[in-house]
Structures are given as structure tokens and as C-alpha cells.
Write an enzyme that holds these catalytic residues in place. Structure first.
Site, mmCIF file in Angstrom:
data_model
loop_
_atom_site.group_PDB
_atom_site.id
_atom_site.type_symbol
_atom_site.label_atom_id
_atom_site.label_comp_id
_atom_site.label_asym_id
_atom_site.label_seq_id
_atom_site.Cartn_x
_atom_site.Cartn_y
_atom_site.Cartn_z
ATOM 1 N N HIS A 174 -42.751 12.977 -31.134
ATOM 2 C CA HIS A 174 -42.882 12.593 -29.736
ATOM 3 C C HIS A 174 -44.066 13.292 -29.080
ATOM 4 C CE1 HIS A 174 -41.459 16.487 -28.262
ATOM 5 N NE2 HIS A 174 -40.553 16.439 -29.231
ATOM 6 N N GLU A 223 -33.349 15.853 -33.112
ATOM 7 C CA GLU A 223 -33.809 17.231 -33.247
ATOM 8 C C GLU A 223 -32.635 18.156 -33.585
ATOM 9 O OE1 GLU A 223 -35.734 19.324 -34.197
ATOM 10 O OE2 GLU A 223 -37.322 19.464 -32.679
#
Length: 335
Positions: free
Chosen positions: A73, A185
Site C-alpha cells: 500500500h 498485515e
């Protein structure tokens, strides 16, 4: 982390075609197969095994390979705060962190790249971690064409998601987007890594498919226990196995630095150290890294769409050296 058990996959960096105006760096990638020119050093090899040992290369059937394009990201508000003070990652104000203005600039730059090199047209599926910053990044980089009069399709991302002041992103002629929990994550403790409920995300990203997420609420994240590195690595292997079950051959994955680092750490141990480093090093914000994943363990069953069986009708058609052994020529009869 190094695993002692064999894995069914091999992960190898693969080159992406660059725009004609950009000079390719010879050290920027390691292709699976290099062209071999005939030379005295090659011709002096005493056996096929000698050639294999010295070449350091591998051949794999194309239908047992997939190309995956891994993207971290773009810059999020948690990245900025955490670089100044690591304890900021514990702040509730960073819950489900969104992109910064600089992060959106990174998204725009990466989109220009994937358009210029032709990658945008090749990708058959975009797999995205169901967090705000990853879905913003995926939508901005791999989203569809601009809206056209008379065409009514759901937006991929509605306007101003995460206080972004960005217009809506279209899903027109867009590759399918699929949200998946496996590529999230590190779980736990840090509020920036906790997701919202799926019913909150759906109106923000109407064209993303959330059907594979089992729980509306985030039941994976816990406030007091941080996921262990080895557990992230194990989840990464499950994710790689899941990728192989997909029919698509070219897949983009938009995920997170920690997840991808630990997921990739199991690969490259049988490669040159520079190739190992190329596979496993940490990702920068909005970095794209392309890999070939190879099914060495026969966990897939796909047949080739490009192989051709050759001789029709079928019958005995041996190579000449084998045929001579099986059918020695009669005395006085020429070849």
C-alpha cells in the site's frame, strides 16, 4: 525466517516490460530463463547434469506457473506517525489508517507505470487486504476507466473515502477485485491494523467482492496479543497455496510490508543470494514487485492451453537415434 521443510512452490522475480523511454537496468530483475548462446565452455560440458549444475537455471512447464504482482500500500497516516515515534502505532487515532496526500501521489505514479508498461491490461484478478489503505491503493492503481454518459456501473471506490478529497473511481471495464483476510498485515495490538466491519466497507467500495470474508466484524485482531512472525509466515504459505487454486494466471496482490516480508522469507533459499535478497527484502510504500510462482509439488491440476500433441494420426514416430537402435538398417539398405 528459514523453513526446514520443502515447499511446493518456487518464487522467482520476473521482469515487467518497461516504457520505451526508460532504460532497463541489467541488475533490476532476474528472469527465470536466460538465453544461452553456443560457446566452447558450453560445448565442453561432459553431460547434461554438468550443464544443469553450471547454468544455475530451471525449466518449468508454463501451465504450472503463475505471475503475481505484489504491491505494498501507499503511504498511510500510520507510517508518518510511526516513523516519528514507534509508540504511535498504539494510538487509537490511527485505527484502520488511510492514505496521506503523498500516498495518493504514489498511487498516481504507480498507475502511470502499470499503464505505460501494459501491466494494467494483463492482470486478471486483484486480491486486496480488507483494510482502508490497501483498498484505496488497489482502487487507485488498478481501477477502471472514467465514467461515460449512459453507462451505469457501481464505483470501485466512492468519492472522498478516508478524507481523501478524491473523486469516485470507476469499475468500468475493470479487473475483478477480491478482498481476502489471509493477506492482512500482522494482526493484533496496533489499531492501524484493525479493520472496520464489512458492512461499513461495502458502501465505500461497492465493486469489491467481500464474499470470502466470513465474519462481518474483525474477529482476528486482538488488543493484547500481536501475531508472531512465524504465524504470519505460516499464513503467507496458506495464501500462496490459495493463489494456486485460482484459475487466473496473472494476479495482482495489494498487501502490507510485514505480511509480504514474512510470507516471502520461505522462498529463494535455493537461489543466488542476490536473488534471495530480491525476493525477500522489505517493500517500500507503493512498491510493485513481480514474481513467478511455480508449482513444483503438483498441487495444481491445470492442463496446458498452449501445448500441442504433434503428430496426427498418432503412431510410432521415434527420434532417429532411437529408431536406429530398435530397427537396425539392413545391409545395403540406405537411410
Amino acid at each position: 525466517m528459514t523453513f526446514s521443510t520443502p515447499f511446493p512452490h518456487l518464487l522467482i522475480p520476473t521482469p515487467i516490460s518497461k516504457p520505451a523511454t526508460t532504460a532497463a537496468s541489467p541488475s533490476s530483475y532476474s528472469p527465470l530463463i536466460h538465453q544461452i548462446r553456443p560457446s566452447s565452455s558450453v560445448l565442453r560440458c561432459s553431460s547434461i547434469s554438468d550443464m544443469d549444475a553450471t547454468a544455475g537455471q530451471g525449466l518449468y512447464p508454463l501451465h504450472r506457473c503463475k505471475t503475481i504482482h505484489l504491491v505494498r500500500h501507499a503511504q498511510g497516516i500510520h507510517n508518518v506517525a510511526g516513523e516519528k515515534d514507534h509508540s504511535a502505532y498504539l494510538s487509537q487515532e490511527l485505527f484502520d489508517a488511510h492514505l496521506t496526500p503523498l500516498g495518493w501521489q504514489q498511487v498516481d505514479n504507480l498507475r502511470k507505470h502499470v499503464q505505460a508498461c501494459g501491466l494494467l491490461k494483463k492482470i486478471e484478478l486483484v486480491v486486496v487486504s480488507p483494510l482502508l489503505r490497501t483498498m484505496q491503493t488497489a482502487s487507485g492503481v488498478f481501477g477502471g476507466e472514467s465514467y461515460k454518459d449512459g453507462i451505469d456501473v457501481n464505483p470501485l471506490m466512492v468519492a472522498n473515502v478516508g478524507n481523501s478529497e478524491r473523486p469516485a473511481i470507476s469499475s468500468l471495464n475493470c479487473t475483478p477485485f477480491l478482498a481476502l483476510e489471509l493477506c492482512r498485515e500482522h494482526l493484533g495490538v496496533h489499531p492501524c491494523d484493525k479493520r472496520r466491519s464489512i458492512h461499513e466497507y461495502r458502501p465505500l467500495f461497492p465493486a469489491i467482492d467481500f464474499s470470502l470474508i466470513e465474519s462481518d466484524d474483525d474477529v482476528l485482531w486482538t488488543a493484547d496479543v500481536r501475531e508472531k512472525d512465524e504465524d504470519v509466515a505460516s499464513r503467507g504459505m496458506k495464501f500462496m497455496n490459495w493463489l494456486w487454486t485460482r484459475k487466473e494466471k496473472e494476479i495482482a496482490v495489494v498487501s502490507h510490508s510485514g505480511f509480504m516480508f514474512h510470507a516471502l522469507s520461505a522462498f529463494g533459499n535455493d537461489c543466488h543470494p542476490l536473488v534471495k535478497s530480491e525476493i525477500c527484502k522489505h517493500f517500500a510504500n507503493c512498491e510493485l514487485r513481480s514474481m513467478v510462482i511455480v508449482d513444483r509439488g503438483m498441487i495444481g491440476s491445470d492442463s496446458s492451453t498452449t501445448n500441442y500433441p504433434g503428430k496426427i494420426p498418432h503412431g510410432l514416430d521415434l527420434p532417429s537415434d532411437v529408431a536406429n537402435d530398435k530397427h537396425p538398417k539392413e545391409k545395403g539398405v540406405p537411410n
